[in-house]
Scaffold this motif. Structure first.
Motif, PDB file in Angstrom:
ATOM      1  N   PRO A   1       0.573  -1.491   0.079  1.00 27.41           N
ATOM      2  CA  PRO A   1       0.056  -0.101  -0.078  1.00 27.41           C
ATOM      3  C   PRO A   1       0.911   1.113   0.152  1.00 27.41           C
ATOM      4  O   PRO A   1       0.422   2.065  -0.469  1.00 27.41           O
ATOM      5  N   VAL A   2       2.158   1.160   0.637  1.00 30.23           N
ATOM      6  CA  VAL A   2       3.188   1.916   0.706  1.00 30.23           C
ATOM      7  C   VAL A   2       3.828   2.804  -0.945  1.00 30.23           C
ATOM      8  O   VAL A   2       5.605   3.410  -0.643  1.00 30.23           O
ATOM      9  N   TYR A   3       3.846   1.947  -1.579  1.00 35.24           N
ATOM     10  CA  TYR A   3       4.942   1.586  -2.790  1.00 35.24           C
ATOM     11  C   TYR A   3       4.724   2.786  -3.594  1.00 35.24           C
ATOM     12  O   TYR A   3       3.468   3.181  -3.519  1.00 35.24           O
ATOM     13  N   GLY A   4       5.809   3.472  -3.162  1.00 32.89           N
ATOM     14  CA  GLY A   4       6.436   4.994  -4.077  1.00 32.89           C
ATOM     15  C   GLY A   4       6.061   6.162  -3.237  1.00 32.89           C
ATOM     16  O   GLY A   4       5.538   6.587  -3.662  1.00 32.89           O
ATOM     17  N   TYR A   5       6.276   5.268  -1.894  1.00 34.86           N
ATOM     18  CA  TYR A   5       4.915   6.750  -0.990  1.00 34.86           C
ATOM     19  C   TYR A   5       6.471   7.874  -1.098  1.00 34.86           C
ATOM     20  O   TYR A   5       6.079   8.744  -0.750  1.00 34.86           O
ATOM     21  N   PHE A   6       7.558   7.366  -1.149  1.00 32.75           N
ATOM     22  CA  PHE A   6       8.971   8.467  -1.184  1.00 32.75           C
ATOM     23  C   PHE A   6       9.048   8.677  -2.802  1.00 32.75           C
ATOM     24  O   PHE A   6      10.466   8.803  -2.600  1.00 32.75           O
ATOM     25  N   LYS A   7       7.999   8.752  -3.865  1.00 31.54           N
ATOM     26  CA  LYS A   7       8.034   8.485  -5.107  1.00 31.54           C
ATOM     27  C   LYS A   7       9.147  10.069  -5.721  1.00 31.54           C
ATOM     28  O   LYS A   7      10.736   9.651  -6.412  1.00 31.54           O
ATOM     29  N   GLY A   8       9.271  11.340  -4.835  1.00 29.34           N
ATOM     30  CA  GLY A   8      10.079  12.213  -5.584  1.00 29.34           C
ATOM     31  C   GLY A   8      11.137  11.940  -4.726  1.00 29.34           C
ATOM     32  O   GLY A   8      12.194  13.311  -4.717  1.00 29.34           O
ATOM     33  N   VAL A   9      11.472  10.992  -4.253  1.00 27.44           N
ATOM     34  CA  VAL A   9      12.520  11.039  -3.250  1.00 27.44           C
ATOM     35  C   VAL A   9      13.621  10.350  -3.308  1.00 27.44           C
ATOM     36  O   VAL A   9      13.883   9.531  -4.684  1.00 27.44           O
ATOM     37  N   LYS A  10      15.848  11.316  -3.420  1.00 25.44           N
ATOM     38  CA  LYS A  10      16.125  10.210  -4.211  1.00 25.44           C
ATOM     39  C   LYS A  10      16.738   9.019  -3.207  1.00 25.44           C
ATOM     40  O   LYS A  10      16.288   9.251  -1.995  1.00 25.44           O
TER      41      LYS A  10
END
Length: 207
Positions: free
Chosen positions: A53-62
């Protein structure tokens, strides 16, 4: 490690713990970071970690910055490392598991709500068998605390296929939902206070 990293907000702590639940004792910091980053790497997809469910939670983070957040979780006592041979694997600390167990029980209960809203009848409850017993008993406590009989059909389906000890608690939960006795929420309040304390992580003097 990441002791100097700015304190993570509660939502980030919960997201990292939820992602960690997918690979406890089978993956390390980098794989955990890739779930949270939303990596399309072959291993992530093979293990179906993109279903988290939290896959890609920090998508915009290095990726390195995501790893730093995970290191903060290690430093402040939410996660730990256990070696399998020479391979470092992520595990929960007692503090981290208290939080994750609570939010996983909430997630499962929300899933039931979604199913009921969609008028899903007689779902296959085998997915609850052999789950962590403490988390399962907590889920049943949360069902009981709703004081809502709408869950009884699902409880009856679950009771058909689980172990004797779990069946006994399910039976008690159904009886409680049918009862006219007021719900005692003292345990729920105490549990919520304990989770909130756990979310603070180690106090500075503990480090």
């Amino acid at each position: 490690m990441a002791l100097e990293t700015k304190r993570l907000p509660e939502a980030d702590i919960r997201a990292i713990l939820r992602a960690a639940d997918e690979l406890i004792a089978v993956g390390g910091r980098t794989l955990l970071a890739k779930i949270l980053k939303g990596s399309r790497e072959k291993k992530v997809l093979q293990l179906e970690l993109d279903d988290c469910p939290v896959y890609g939670y920090f998508k915009g983070v290095k990726l390195d910055d995501v790893v730093e957040k995970i290191d903060w979780m290690l430093d402040y006592g939410f996660l730990d490392i256990e070696y399998s041979g020479k391979l470092p694997m992520i595990i929960f600390t007692e503090r981290g598991w208290e939080i994750e167990r609570d939010q996983m029980a909430d997630e499962l209960l929300q899933e039931w709500d979604d199913w009921l809203e969609a008028e899903k009848r007689s779902p296959d409850m085998h997915y609850l068998k052999d789950r962590n017993r403490g988390m399962i008993l907590l889920l049943l406590d949360k069902v009981k605390e709703t004081d809502n009989e709408k869950y009884i059909p699902y409880l009856k389906e679950w009771k058909k296929m689980d172990y004797k000890k779990v069946r006994a608690v399910i039976r008690e939960t159904v009886q409680a939902l049918k009862s006219d006795e007021p719900v005692d929420l003292n345990a729920a309040r105490g549990r919520n206070a304990s989770v909130q304390k756990a979310l603070r992580g180690f106090e500075p003097q503990d480090l």
